[in-house]
Scaffold this motif. Structure first.
Motif, mmCIF file in Angstrom:
data_model
loop_
_atom_site.group_PDB
_atom_site.id
_atom_site.type_symbol
_atom_site.label_atom_id
_atom_site.label_comp_id
_atom_site.label_asym_id
_atom_site.label_seq_id
_atom_site.Cartn_x
_atom_site.Cartn_y
_atom_site.Cartn_z
ATOM 1 N N ALA A 106 0.830 -1.203 0.000
ATOM 2 C CA ALA A 106 0.000 0.000 0.000
ATOM 3 C C ALA A 106 0.861 1.248 0.000
ATOM 4 O O ALA A 106 1.914 1.294 0.644
ATOM 5 N N MET A 107 0.413 2.275 -0.744
ATOM 6 C CA MET A 107 1.089 3.573 -0.759
ATOM 7 C C MET A 107 0.070 4.657 -1.071
ATOM 8 O O MET A 107 -0.970 4.383 -1.689
ATOM 9 N N LEU A 108 0.345 5.869 -0.633
ATOM 10 C CA LEU A 108 -0.514 7.009 -0.927
ATOM 11 C C LEU A 108 0.037 7.756 -2.124
ATOM 12 O O LEU A 108 1.233 8.055 -2.184
ATOM 13 N N CYS A 109 -0.853 8.053 -3.062
ATOM 14 C CA CYS A 109 -0.443 8.717 -4.292
ATOM 15 C C CYS A 109 -1.527 9.703 -4.722
ATOM 16 O O CYS A 109 -2.712 9.496 -4.428
ATOM 17 N N LEU A 110 -1.137 10.742 -5.458
ATOM 18 C CA LEU A 110 -2.067 11.707 -6.016
ATOM 19 C C LEU A 110 -2.400 11.286 -7.445
ATOM 20 O O LEU A 110 -1.490 11.124 -8.267
ATOM 21 N N VAL A 111 -3.691 11.117 -7.750
ATOM 22 C CA VAL A 111 -4.103 10.729 -9.099
ATOM 23 C C VAL A 111 -4.036 11.966 -9.997
ATOM 24 O O VAL A 111 -4.737 12.951 -9.763
ATOM 25 N N LEU A 112 -3.169 11.906 -11.015
ATOM 26 C CA LEU A 112 -2.938 13.040 -11.909
ATOM 27 C C LEU A 112 -3.780 12.990 -13.173
ATOM 28 O O LEU A 112 -4.160 14.033 -13.708
ATOM 29 N N SER A 113 -4.030 11.779 -13.678
ATOM 30 C CA SER A 113 -4.790 11.662 -14.920
ATOM 31 C C SER A 113 -5.453 10.296 -15.001
ATOM 32 O O SER A 113 -5.061 9.359 -14.314
ATOM 33 N N VAL A 114 -6.460 10.229 -15.864
ATOM 34 C CA VAL A 114 -7.178 8.988 -16.113
ATOM 35 C C VAL A 114 -7.128 8.738 -17.615
ATOM 36 O O VAL A 114 -7.558 9.580 -18.396
ATOM 37 N N SER A 115 -6.575 7.593 -18.010
ATOM 38 C CA SER A 115 -6.422 7.257 -19.428
ATOM 39 C C SER A 115 -7.680 6.649 -20.013
ATOM 40 O O SER A 115 -8.041 6.923 -21.154
ATOM 41 N N ASP A 116 -8.311 5.767 -19.244
ATOM 42 C CA ASP A 116 -9.550 5.116 -19.670
ATOM 43 C C ASP A 116 -10.281 4.640 -18.411
ATOM 44 O O ASP A 116 -9.920 5.044 -17.313
ATOM 45 N N ALA A 155 -0.555 8.148 -11.389
ATOM 46 C CA ALA A 155 -0.508 8.718 -10.049
ATOM 47 C C ALA A 155 0.912 9.100 -9.682
ATOM 48 O O ALA A 155 1.870 8.436 -10.073
ATOM 49 N N LEU A 156 1.024 10.189 -8.936
ATOM 50 C CA LEU A 156 2.303 10.661 -8.427
ATOM 51 C C LEU A 156 2.441 10.167 -6.995
ATOM 52 O O LEU A 156 1.611 10.481 -6.143
ATOM 53 N N CYS A 157 3.472 9.382 -6.760
ATOM 54 C CA CYS A 157 3.665 8.756 -5.451
ATOM 55 C C CYS A 157 4.883 9.340 -4.761
ATOM 56 O O CYS A 157 5.773 9.894 -5.394
#
Length: 166
Positions: free
Chosen positions: A7-17, A23-25
């Motif tokens: 498990a890790m916390l990441c910021l979702v930057l974009s969605v491809s589909d 995500a930036l971790c």
């Protein structure tokens, strides 16, 4: 038997589909900060497939610009994407801090914008298998999302009929 997850916390930057995001971790979590993630246990319509655009929009609405807890399992897929369960705070939470209690993959199935992949069921806990299977049965019964179509084509069948150019 479920595969142990990291498990890790990441910021979702974009969605491809409808089942892929970037995500930036935290640097401590990964040597390379940007991670391409395939949502575990689901398969959403491809971008050029019926409901593909709606699936991408729905996933964006659930995860984009949010901190997500990624529970990544095993090795990357054949495209080099990490396969992860993606947990975010629900949109109903308007004040920080919010618990990351929304399973984005399960939400996509519930919306009728993704299929549960039972051939990956061994990677899920018995509870997850039951939730995902029930969500798909319920989405079909309600004719939610892609289940409105008389004969929805599963993405794995669509990809066979529309191979990627090499």
């Amino acid at each position: 038997m479920p595969i142990a997850a990291t498990a890790m916390l990441c910021l979702v930057l974009s969605v491809s589909d409808g089942d892929t995001l970037k995500a930036l971790c935290d640097e401590a979590a990964l040597p390379q900060n940007l991670l391409t993630v395939r949502l575990a246990s689901i398969d959403a319509p491809e971008s050029n497939q019926a409901f593909g655009r709606r699936a991408r929009q729905a996933l964006s609405g659930l995860v984009l610009d949010k901190m997500a807890r990624l529970e990544c399992r095993g090795n990357p897929d054949r495209y080099g994407r990490s396969v992860c369960k993606v947990m975010v705070a629900p949109n109903s939470c308007t004040r920080e801090p919010c618990a990351r209690t929304l399973d984005a993959g399960l939400a996509m199935i519930t919306l009728g914008l993704a299929w549960w992949e039972p051939h990956f069921a061994e990677e899920q806990t018995p509870q997850e298998r039951g939730q995902y299977e029930f969500a798909e049965v319920e989405a079909k019964a309600k004719h939610a999302g892609l289940w409105r179509d008389e004969d929805p084509v599963a993405p794995w069948n669509w990809r066979q009929e529309h191979p990627r150019p090499r």
